[in-house]
Design a protein around this motif. Structure first.
Motif, mmCIF file in Angstrom:
data_model
loop_
_atom_site.group_PDB
_atom_site.id
_atom_site.type_symbol
_atom_site.label_atom_id
_atom_site.label_comp_id
_atom_site.label_asym_id
_atom_site.label_seq_id
_atom_site.Cartn_x
_atom_site.Cartn_y
_atom_site.Cartn_z
ATOM 1 N N LEU A 6 1.197 3.646 -14.256
ATOM 2 C CA LEU A 6 2.099 2.806 -14.811
ATOM 3 C C LEU A 6 1.925 2.178 -16.247
ATOM 4 O O LEU A 6 0.813 1.622 -16.067
ATOM 5 C CB LEU A 6 2.735 1.695 -14.077
ATOM 6 C CG LEU A 6 3.592 2.281 -12.498
ATOM 7 C CD1 LEU A 6 2.052 2.112 -11.630
ATOM 8 C CD2 LEU A 6 4.486 1.012 -12.280
ATOM 9 N N HIS A 7 2.613 2.286 -17.250
ATOM 10 C CA HIS A 7 2.355 1.781 -18.399
ATOM 11 C C HIS A 7 3.491 0.643 -18.808
ATOM 12 O O HIS A 7 4.666 1.236 -18.784
ATOM 13 C CB HIS A 7 2.118 2.768 -19.632
ATOM 14 C CG HIS A 7 0.865 3.223 -19.512
ATOM 15 N ND1 HIS A 7 -0.383 2.885 -20.030
ATOM 16 C CD2 HIS A 7 0.307 4.581 -18.762
ATOM 17 C CE1 HIS A 7 -1.463 3.667 -19.953
ATOM 18 N NE2 HIS A 7 -0.867 4.620 -19.053
ATOM 19 N N SER A 26 4.184 7.513 -13.793
ATOM 20 C CA SER A 26 3.836 8.953 -13.111
ATOM 21 C C SER A 26 5.082 9.223 -12.217
ATOM 22 O O SER A 26 5.872 8.357 -11.770
ATOM 23 C CB SER A 26 2.670 8.783 -12.246
ATOM 24 O OG SER A 26 1.526 8.579 -13.372
ATOM 25 N N ALA A 27 5.308 10.648 -11.981
ATOM 26 C CA ALA A 27 6.259 10.982 -11.328
ATOM 27 C C ALA A 27 6.287 10.523 -10.001
ATOM 28 O O ALA A 27 4.954 10.269 -9.475
ATOM 29 C CB ALA A 27 6.162 12.395 -11.374
ATOM 30 N N GLY A 28 7.162 10.454 -9.225
ATOM 31 C CA GLY A 28 7.258 9.965 -7.718
ATOM 32 C C GLY A 28 7.420 8.553 -7.530
ATOM 33 O O GLY A 28 7.480 8.127 -6.191
ATOM 34 N N ILE A 29 7.240 7.852 -8.436
ATOM 35 C CA ILE A 29 7.370 6.393 -8.154
ATOM 36 C C ILE A 29 8.979 5.706 -8.310
ATOM 37 O O ILE A 29 9.655 6.021 -9.343
ATOM 38 C CB ILE A 29 6.644 5.351 -9.252
ATOM 39 C CG1 ILE A 29 5.231 5.870 -9.366
ATOM 40 C CG2 ILE A 29 6.766 4.076 -9.097
ATOM 41 C CD1 ILE A 29 4.391 5.185 -10.352
ATOM 42 N N SER A 30 9.438 5.321 -7.171
ATOM 43 C CA SER A 30 10.674 4.886 -6.852
ATOM 44 C C SER A 30 11.151 3.723 -7.793
ATOM 45 O O SER A 30 10.273 3.048 -8.227
ATOM 46 C CB SER A 30 10.928 4.494 -5.384
ATOM 47 O OG SER A 30 10.160 3.279 -5.133
ATOM 48 N N LEU A 34 9.293 0.196 -9.195
ATOM 49 C CA LEU A 34 9.249 -0.130 -10.450
ATOM 50 C C LEU A 34 9.795 -1.545 -10.590
ATOM 51 O O LEU A 34 9.221 -2.610 -11.264
ATOM 52 C CB LEU A 34 9.989 0.735 -11.364
ATOM 53 C CG LEU A 34 9.213 2.181 -11.395
ATOM 54 C CD1 LEU A 34 10.067 3.157 -12.437
ATOM 55 C CD2 LEU A 34 7.935 1.937 -12.118
ATOM 56 N N ALA A 35 10.980 -2.108 -10.001
ATOM 57 C CA ALA A 35 11.655 -3.099 -10.188
ATOM 58 C C ALA A 35 10.592 -4.344 -9.554
ATOM 59 O O ALA A 35 10.774 -5.398 -10.252
ATOM 60 C CB ALA A 35 13.010 -3.171 -9.334
ATOM 61 N N GLU A 36 10.004 -4.150 -8.559
ATOM 62 C CA GLU A 36 9.085 -5.412 -8.075
ATOM 63 C C GLU A 36 8.094 -5.381 -8.749
ATOM 64 O O GLU A 36 7.435 -6.625 -9.104
ATOM 65 C CB GLU A 36 8.754 -4.639 -6.355
ATOM 66 C CG GLU A 36 8.037 -5.897 -5.845
ATOM 67 C CD GLU A 36 7.644 -5.505 -4.287
ATOM 68 O OE1 GLU A 36 7.277 -6.151 -3.493
ATOM 69 O OE2 GLU A 36 8.353 -4.353 -3.784
ATOM 70 N N ALA A 37 7.462 -4.192 -9.250
ATOM 71 C CA ALA A 37 6.194 -3.903 -10.122
ATOM 72 C C ALA A 37 6.342 -4.811 -11.478
ATOM 73 O O ALA A 37 5.472 -5.641 -11.730
ATOM 74 C CB ALA A 37 5.474 -2.817 -10.321
ATOM 75 N N LEU A 70 2.622 -5.051 -2.545
ATOM 76 C CA LEU A 70 4.159 -4.687 -2.727
ATOM 77 C C LEU A 70 4.825 -4.857 -1.392
ATOM 78 O O LEU A 70 3.973 -4.665 -0.340
ATOM 79 C CB LEU A 70 4.362 -3.595 -3.478
ATOM 80 C CG LEU A 70 3.807 -3.514 -5.010
ATOM 81 C CD1 LEU A 70 4.138 -2.072 -5.520
ATOM 82 C CD2 LEU A 70 4.215 -4.521 -5.795
ATOM 83 N N SER A 71 5.999 -4.906 -1.090
ATOM 84 C CA SER A 71 6.654 -5.084 -0.043
ATOM 85 C C SER A 71 6.781 -4.003 0.707
ATOM 86 O O SER A 71 6.812 -4.005 1.979
ATOM 87 C CB SER A 71 8.220 -5.458 -0.340
ATOM 88 O OG SER A 71 8.730 -4.533 -1.134
ATOM 89 N N ASP A 72 6.533 -2.793 0.285
ATOM 90 C CA ASP A 72 6.355 -1.421 1.208
ATOM 91 C C ASP A 72 4.885 -1.256 1.403
ATOM 92 O O ASP A 72 4.740 -0.060 2.251
ATOM 93 C CB ASP A 72 6.959 -0.281 0.159
ATOM 94 C CG ASP A 72 6.125 0.026 -0.967
ATOM 95 O OD1 ASP A 72 5.210 -0.695 -1.235
ATOM 96 O OD2 ASP A 72 6.284 1.105 -1.446
#
Length: 805
Positions: A6-7, A26-30, A34-37, A70-72
């Motif tokens: 992630l950038h 990168s592909a595949g990140i929900s 992203l919102a939590e990050a 992260l929460s997941d």
């Protein structure tokens, strides 16, 4: 394995003015990830940062290196750097996403990626970067650099690692806040933690090397600059200001303290060696053992932890390892504690029968040395079999003997305030373990122990004392003999002791006084008859007072204590035991006290005084003899054997008894007064009494005339009432004291009695007055008894005429 990238940046080539945003993912990140990050990837420049920083100034800006949960269940590993620009607020973040349960390649710790060459400070041209295969560690963070940093932070090591352990073991323990001037130093702290914490805890430890808002950070380890540490007072923040004054005071955490010592010794390889040993995570024992094995001093808590760990698994170490451990544990040290000695004792007990005496001997010697010098009465002593050759025992006895004897036999005869039986028992057991000959010192030792026991009659160490007396017959004999002698002078203390501690009386020792003290509670509980209790106690002694008079002193002390026997009890004791026994025992003074303190109406007091004067003519002093003679005089007056001249004799005897006891004076004067009130008294004695003008003697007569027996006789016997009227109206030339007393008796005693008689009774009194006196006396009585004031005045005049006639 590959990691998604992630950038996230606030400024990039071709800035379009939009705020911070993801610029490459990168592909595949929900989207939820992203919102939590995004909440974790911002950057605020430090306080006082220049608005347009130069390149050199930018290099001094803190770098954010974070490992976030992260929460997941996934984790975000990120690096954020400042880019300058207007307001100094532009930044770029490069992050890698670790899926839930995943680790860096090769199980590398997250902190190993600090300053990795794999991080980028710019957004790649492609909006969808490839996955990262690895994040190689930087060559700038070598082991020597970490060692140097650890040594530079020596004062804070133990406290920081104690808190790291807490936050690793339980989430509710809070957050560790590290205050450093450089964010790189926070990263070094995390690297130190990664080398120390158990692998699972090190992999899960979240951290950030810099934040302006520590109160909002979710990380377990938070790095802040000094300006941002102000106001961090919440209980969940464990703040360590590593830029200020070194913390004071020890850290009560053996694991953290040992970790600090290992880092200061620049031996981090020991952490992994300790991990290979059995034990729970964060257990201090394996690490302390490893450090001791490597020759590192670990302090008393570390030594105790190593001993406890080895005691729990005596088969885990080979003979060489155990020997090296015991050598380290027994090395000279000035900081030993009671807890450490207890741990050593536990280890020695575990090694008993499993290790050679060359290994257990030094431990046993250490325990005995600590027991003597540290006064730790709770310390378990080693068995005799733990020692090596007899010569080693002899050498240890030569070293410890003077100290042991100095405490067992203090300078004074009485024990000091800190003396305890538990300590004396321990020292005697040590002396036996060291084969020390106590023959010459036994008398002094037993005296000291006996005084201590009587001063503390219910020792907590009673079981240990009884065990000692079973083990050491010579000590038992000497101690019981001394206690028996002390019981003679303080029987109540010995009684209290024996009520709490059942000392053994078996064997050939007579111990009469101790046996009486042991029997006294049961004897006194049988009833209120103290003479019977005395007989019971004397039987327990096994000696007659005639054969051993001193048992009489102990027995009387047990039964009466601080009380004084009654006169009747004293007469019985004197009659049963004889004067010689009391003279030898010194108890004759108790019998004298019984006579002198008896109530004034106790007729036994006079009989006892007569016996005492006969039995102890040489022992009784002049004044006391005078008081006893007053009582004896009362006896003679009652029996009618007193020589003539009673009032003069009473005055003379009183002069020789001054200061006379009030009860004695009341007794003697009361006996004289009652005799003078009785029919058939010698008239010469009555005349001498009336004209004695002795206020105390006449007052005693006034009290006696008001006694119930006199009042009853006045009501029942007309002749007696007539006699009292004649006596109380006669003697006109007597002194003022008699005149006042007789007038009061007529008004306050005789008149109420006569007024209460029937007509027949009054007439009988009147006839008795005329028969005993004269017609004039009878007229005086009738006038005195006439109702009203006139009658009293007329009666007074007639009475005066009778007196003159």
């Amino acid at each position: 394995m590959s990691l998604a990238q992630l950038h996230y940046t606030s400024a990039s080539a071709g800035d379009d003015g939009v705020g911070a945003r993801f610029t490459a993912v990168s592909a595949g990140i929900s989207a939820s990830v992203l919102a939590e990050a995004e909440q974790l990837l911002g950057y605020e420049p430090p306080t006082g940062a220049p608005y347009h920083p130069t390149v050199t100034e930018l290099r001094s800006f803190p770098e954010v290196f974070s490992f976030s949960a992260l929460s997941d269940g996934s984790h975000l590993l990120s690096r954020t750097v400042a880019l300058g620009g207007p307001g100094a607020g532009h930044f770029h973040t490069h992050a890698a996403l670790l899926p839930a349960g995943a680790r860096l390649p090769g199980d590398a710790l997250p902190i190993s990626a600090w300053r990795s060459p794999g991080w980028s400070a710019t957004t790649p041209d492609s909006g969808t970067p490839d996955r990262m295969a690895a994040l190689p560690a930087s060559a700038a963070s070598g082991q020597e650099a970490l060692n140097d940093f650890a040594v530079s932070r020596s004062p804070w090591l133990a406290a920081v690692f104690a808190d790291l352990r807490r936050v690793s073991e339980e989430r509710a323990a809070g957050q560790v806040v590290l205050v450093e001037r450089q964010s790189a130093d926070v990263a070094r702290w995390v690297a130190l933690a990664g080398a120390v914490l158990p692998s699972e805890h090190a992999q899960r430890l979240t951290f950030t090397t810099y934040t302006r808002r520590p109160a909002q950070s979710p990380h377990r380890v938070i790095g802040v600059l000094p300006d941002d540490a102000q106001g961090l007072t919440a209980p969940n923040h464990r703040v360590h200001a590593c830029t200020g004054r070194a913390p004071g005071g020890p850290v009560d955490d053996a694991w953290a303290e040992t970790v600090a010592r290992v880092w200061r010794a620049r031996a981090p390889e020991l952490f992994r060696a300790a991990d290979r040993l059995p034990g729970e995570p964060f257990a201090a024992g394996p690490l302390a053992f490893t450090a001791l094995h490597a020759g590192i001093a670990v302090g008393p808590n570390g030594r105790a932890a190593a001993a406890d760990w080895a005691a729990e698994r005596p088969y885990a170490l080979d003979e060489q390892q155990m020997h090296r451990l015991t050598t380290a544990l027994t090395a000279p040290a000035d900081d030993r504690t009671a807890a450490e000695s207890t741990s050593v004792a536990r280890l020695l007990a575990a090694l008993e029968g499993r290790a050679p005496v060359t290994t257990t001997g030094p431990l046993a010697a250490l325990l005995l040395t600590e027991a003597v010098r540290r006064s730790d009465v709770t310390l378990a002593l080693p068995p005799r079999t733990a020692f090596a050759e007899p010569v080693a025992v002899k050498e240890l006895a030569a070293v410890l003997g003077p100290e042991l004897f100095a405490e067992l036999i203090p300078g004074g005869a009485e024990p000091d305030g800190g003396a305890t039986i538990a300590r004396q028992v321990q020292l005697l057991r040590i002396a036996r373990l060291l084969d020390m000959d106590l023959t010459d010192q036994l008398a002094s030792i037993s005296r000291h122990m006996a005084h201590t026991l009587l001063d503390t009659p219910a020792p907590d160490s009673a079981p240990a004392l009884l065990d000692l007396l079973d083990e050491q017959f010579d000590v038992r004999t000497a101690l019981l003999g001394k206690l028996d002698r002390l019981a003679l002078t303080d029987p109540s203390a010995a009684e209290q002791l024996l009520a709490q501690v059942a000392l053994p009386f078996t064997g050939a020792q007579a111990l009469p006084h101790l046996r009486m003290c042991a029997e006294a509670p049961r004897a006194k509980a049988q009833g209120s008859d103290r003479i019977m209790a005395l007989h019971t106690v004397l039987r327990a002694a096994g000696f007659s007072p005639f054969a051993e008079p001193l048992v009489l002193r102990t027995a009387m002390g047990l039964i009466w204590g601080d009380d004084t026997p009654t006169a009747g009890e004293a007469r019985l004791v004197l009659g049963e035991s004889g004067s010689d026994s009391h003279r030898t025992a010194g108890t004759w003074s108790h019998l004298v006290a019984a006579a002198l303190s008896a109530p004034s109406d106790d007729v036994e007091a006079a009989e006892l005084a007569h016996d005492l004067l006969r039995c102890f003519p040489q022992e009784i002093g002049t004044r006391v003899r005078g008081a006893l003679r007053l009582l004896d005089f009362a006896r003679d007056v009652r029996s009618g054997t007193a020589a003539p001249g009673w009032p003069a004799a009473a005055a003379s005897l009183r002069a020789g008894a001054e200061p006379v006891e009030p009860t004695v004076l009341e007794h003697a004067y009361g006996a004289l007064a009652h005799t003078l009130l009785a029919p058939g008294r010698p008239e010469a004695e009555l005349y001498a009494f009336v004209h004695s003008d002795d206020p105390d003697l006449i007052a005693a007569y006034g009290r006696a005339a008001r006694h119930d027996t006199v009042l009853a006789r006045l009501r029942a016997e007309p002749t007696y009432a007539a006699d009292c009227f004649i006596v109380w109206t006669a003697h006109p030339h007597a002194g003022r004291v008699w005149t006042q007393t007789s007038a009061a008796l007529l008004e306050e005693v005789l008149r109420p009695v006569v007024r209460g008689l029937s007509g027949t009774g009054t007439a009988a009194v009147e006839r008795a007055v005329e028969r005993t006196g004269s017609s004039l006396t009878a007229e005086a009585f009738r006038s005195w008894n006439r109702p009203g004031t006139f009658g009293r005045r007329l009666g007074s005049r007639l009475t005066a005429r009778v007196r003159r006639s």
